[in-house]
Motif scaffolding. Structure first.
Motif, PDB file in Angstrom:
ATOM      1  N   HIS A 179       5.193   0.976   6.208  1.00  0.00           N
ATOM      2  CA  HIS A 179       5.284  -0.718   6.496  1.00  0.00           C
ATOM      3  C   HIS A 179       6.754  -0.733   7.234  1.00  0.00           C
ATOM      4  CE1 HIS A 179       4.583  -4.633   5.314  1.00  0.00           C
ATOM      5  NE2 HIS A 179       5.770  -4.956   5.036  1.00  0.00           N
ATOM      6  N   TRP A 180       6.111  -1.352   8.309  1.00  0.00           N
ATOM      7  CA  TRP A 180       7.560  -2.288   8.629  1.00  0.00           C
ATOM      8  C   TRP A 180       7.714  -3.691   8.930  1.00  0.00           C
ATOM      9  CZ3 TRP A 180      10.312   0.619  11.755  1.00  0.00           C
ATOM     10  CH2 TRP A 180       9.817   2.181  12.190  1.00  0.00           C
ATOM     11  N   TYR A 181       8.839  -4.250   8.576  1.00  0.00           N
ATOM     12  CA  TYR A 181       9.474  -5.236   8.081  1.00  0.00           C
ATOM     13  C   TYR A 181       9.896  -5.315   9.522  1.00  0.00           C
ATOM     14  CZ  TYR A 181      11.811  -9.333   6.479  1.00  0.00           C
ATOM     15  OH  TYR A 181      12.027 -10.458   5.868  1.00  0.00           O
ATOM     16  N   SER A 182       9.809  -6.644  10.369  1.00  0.00           N
ATOM     17  CA  SER A 182      10.835  -7.377  12.248  1.00  0.00           C
ATOM     18  C   SER A 182      11.765  -8.368  10.896  1.00  0.00           C
ATOM     19  CB  SER A 182       9.111  -8.192  12.878  1.00  0.00           C
ATOM     20  OG  SER A 182       8.456  -6.846  13.168  1.00  0.00           O
ATOM     21  N   TYR A 225      10.993   8.225  -0.459  1.00  0.00           N
ATOM     22  CA  TYR A 225      11.194   7.345   0.657  1.00  0.00           C
ATOM     23  C   TYR A 225      12.301   7.259   1.609  1.00  0.00           C
ATOM     24  CZ  TYR A 225       7.125   4.876  -1.296  1.00  0.00           C
ATOM     25  OH  TYR A 225       5.869   4.693  -2.081  1.00  0.00           O
ATOM     26  N   ALA A 226      12.380   7.066   3.347  1.00  0.00           N
ATOM     27  CA  ALA A 226      13.085   6.820   3.837  1.00  0.00           C
ATOM     28  C   ALA A 226      13.459   5.797   4.325  1.00  0.00           C
ATOM     29  CB  ALA A 226      13.476   8.168   4.538  1.00  0.00           C
ATOM     30  N   ASP A 239       0.695  -1.509   0.238  1.00  0.00           N
ATOM     31  CA  ASP A 239       0.070   0.019   0.064  1.00  0.00           C
ATOM     32  C   ASP A 239       0.641   0.887   0.236  1.00  0.00           C
ATOM     33  OD1 ASP A 239      -2.452   1.087  -0.232  1.00  0.00           O
ATOM     34  OD2 ASP A 239      -2.775   1.231   1.891  1.00  0.00           O
ATOM     35  N   LEU A 240       2.083   0.963  -1.029  1.00  0.00           N
ATOM     36  CA  LEU A 240       2.948   2.293  -0.949  1.00  0.00           C
ATOM     37  C   LEU A 240       3.216   2.842  -2.360  1.00  0.00           C
ATOM     38  CD1 LEU A 240       5.684   1.183   1.624  1.00  0.00           C
ATOM     39  CD2 LEU A 240       3.717   3.423   1.947  1.00  0.00           C
ATOM     40  N   ILE A 277       9.514   1.266   6.436  1.00  0.00           N
ATOM     41  CA  ILE A 277       9.404   2.155   5.311  1.00  0.00           C
ATOM     42  C   ILE A 277       8.952   3.001   5.054  1.00  0.00           C
ATOM     43  CG2 ILE A 277       9.688   1.912   2.623  1.00  0.00           C
ATOM     44  CD1 ILE A 277       9.890  -1.827   2.578  1.00  0.00           C
ATOM     45  N   VAL A 278       8.808   4.394   4.559  1.00  0.00           N
ATOM     46  CA  VAL A 278       8.725   5.372   5.407  1.00  0.00           C
ATOM     47  C   VAL A 278       8.084   6.336   4.112  1.00  0.00           C
ATOM     48  CG1 VAL A 278       8.151   7.502   6.787  1.00  0.00           C
ATOM     49  CG2 VAL A 278       9.261   5.317   7.782  1.00  0.00           C
TER      50      VAL A 278
END
Length: 424
Positions: free
Chosen positions: A252-255, A224-225, A217-218, A263-264
């Motif tokens: 979106h966060w990747y653990s 991006y940063a 959803d990006l 990813i912002v």
């Protein structure tokens, strides 16, 4: 540099084998021979008229369930055949409960799996099974009323068997549906992780970027940063995530195993450096914020910048925005050169007693932190201004460098940074 985990487990799209029938309940109640005779006589008539019965149920489903109405428009033959098979197994189970049971259960299991893959709501599927049971029961009553009205009372003895069958198959279709639904959800989650990991690793294929943009959803294009979060308890990392990304920015966060990456989508601005309180809920957590890149295809570069910023963070926790610490970034990205510079500039101090050496270096660091003010450095170190000046002169004598010479001052500053960041 730590590599993002990329799962390789194969995806399963089908449920496991049909579970065995529940024990403890007989297939059919112990009813008398007359009731069985009445049931079988009516069931054989329904079996002969199965196509008409199928048409009736399909018509009701089209009227009452929008998803079946859509299914009849897109795949009318397959939908009709599915209803036909299900009704056929239901009626066969009335005539031969033991012999037809396994086939009926397999048919129901497959229907649940197929409809889950198609995304038909479970409520609609259960409604269809109950409508089918009602139609079969209605057909039994109508046929008995037509052929032998006096036998209607005997159908009461088999009513529980008919509805027990319906309940059993509603439970079965729901179990199959939920198994496949869980597998599909796992597959979607796994695909999201694979695509996000590829972006962060910088190994994403150009052909995969549109899919990655959709599932994350990006937008494919944009500024991006990447934010890297590590250390602390998982709950603290969750708080750090919230502190690192201002509200309203898509992320979106990747653990990962040791580091979480966000990813912002930053829009027109830059991510500010978050404030981490030493005694707050994020105490001990390290946050690294990389520079801004253009497009999802460059997220791998942004991740490497964020990891560099994370390396600069002090071990006790804090936040570092790379753009504000570029000299330190140069050191950690070229540790061999940084170590060589530190040894070249600070090597002469190795002859001193360790405690004496630390006093000189701490004084120098305080003086630099105070923008070259001996007075402010003295207050920070709880000593006299002249003491600071004497220590600085002694440092200059030992290293044969001048704090008044810009080139020497730049080397000294970088050497101190290298000593702090590269210290084992």
């Amino acid at each position: 540099m730590q590599q993002a985990l990329r799962p390789r487990t194969a995806t399963r799209l089908r449920p496991t084998a049909v579970p065995p029938p529940r024990a403890g309940r007989p297939v059919r109640s112990l009813i008398d021979a007359d009731a069985i005779r009445v049931l079988h006589r009516a069931a054989r008539v329904l079996q002969a008229a199965l196509p008409d019965l199928t048409d009736r149920l399909v018509a009701v489903l089209q009227e009452e369930e929008a998803c079946y109405r859509s299914a009849m428009e897109t795949e009318p033959v397959a939908t009709w055949q599915e209803v036909h098979r299900s009704l056929g197994h239901s009626i066969a189970s009335l005539l031969d409960p033991r012999g037809a049971r396994d086939g009926a259960r397999r048919c129901t299991w497959k229907i649940g799996a197929r409809r889950a893959e198609q995304g038909i709501p479970l409520d609609a599927l259960l409604h269809a099974f109950r409508l089918g049971g009602s139609l079969v029961w209605q057909g039994l009553v109508e046929e008995t009323s037509r052929a032998a009205p006096e036998d209607i009372r005997l159908l009461v003895h088999v009513a529980s068997d008919v509805w027990n069958f319906v309940d059993e198959h509603c439970s079965l279709v729901a179990e199959s549906y939920r198994q496949v639904e869980r597998q599909l959800a796992w597959r979607r989650e796994n695909r999201v992780r694979v695509l996000a990991a590829a972006l962060l690793d910088g190994t994403s294929r150009i052909a995969d970027l549109p899919e990655a943009a959709e599932v994350l959803d990006l937008p494919e294009s944009g500024r991006y940063a990447v934010v890297a979060v590590a250390g602390g308890h998982p709950a603290q990392c969750a708080d750090a995530r919230a502190a690192a990304v201002p509200p309203g920015l898509p992320v979106h966060w990747y653990s990962g195993a040791d580091v979480d990456h966000g990813i912002v989508l930053v829009g027109d601005g830059d991510l500010p450096e978050p404030v981490i309180e030493p005694t707050g809920p994020t105490a001990g957590v390290r946050i690294g914020i990389g520079g801004v890149v253009e497009g999802l295809a460059a997220v791998g570069d942004a991740r490497r910048l964020a990891d560099t910023a994370l390396t600069i963070c002090p071990p006790e926790g804090g936040a570092v925005r790379l753009a504000d610490h570029l000299p330190a970034a140069l050191i950690v990205t070229s540790p061999e050169l940084g170590a060589a510079l530190s040894h070249r500039v600070l090597g002469p101090l190795a002859q001193l007693d360790p405690a004496d050496r630390e006093v000189l270096l701490d004084t120098l660091a305080a003086w630099l932190a105070c923008d070259g003010s001996a007075q402010r450095a003295a207050r920070r170190l709880y000593c006299h201004r002249n003491t600071v000046l004497n220590r600085l002169r002694r440092f200059e004598q030992l290293t044969d460098r001048s704090l008044a010479r810009p080139a020497d001052l730049a080397e000294i500053t970088l050497a101190l940074t290298a000593r702090r960041l590269l210290r084992p």
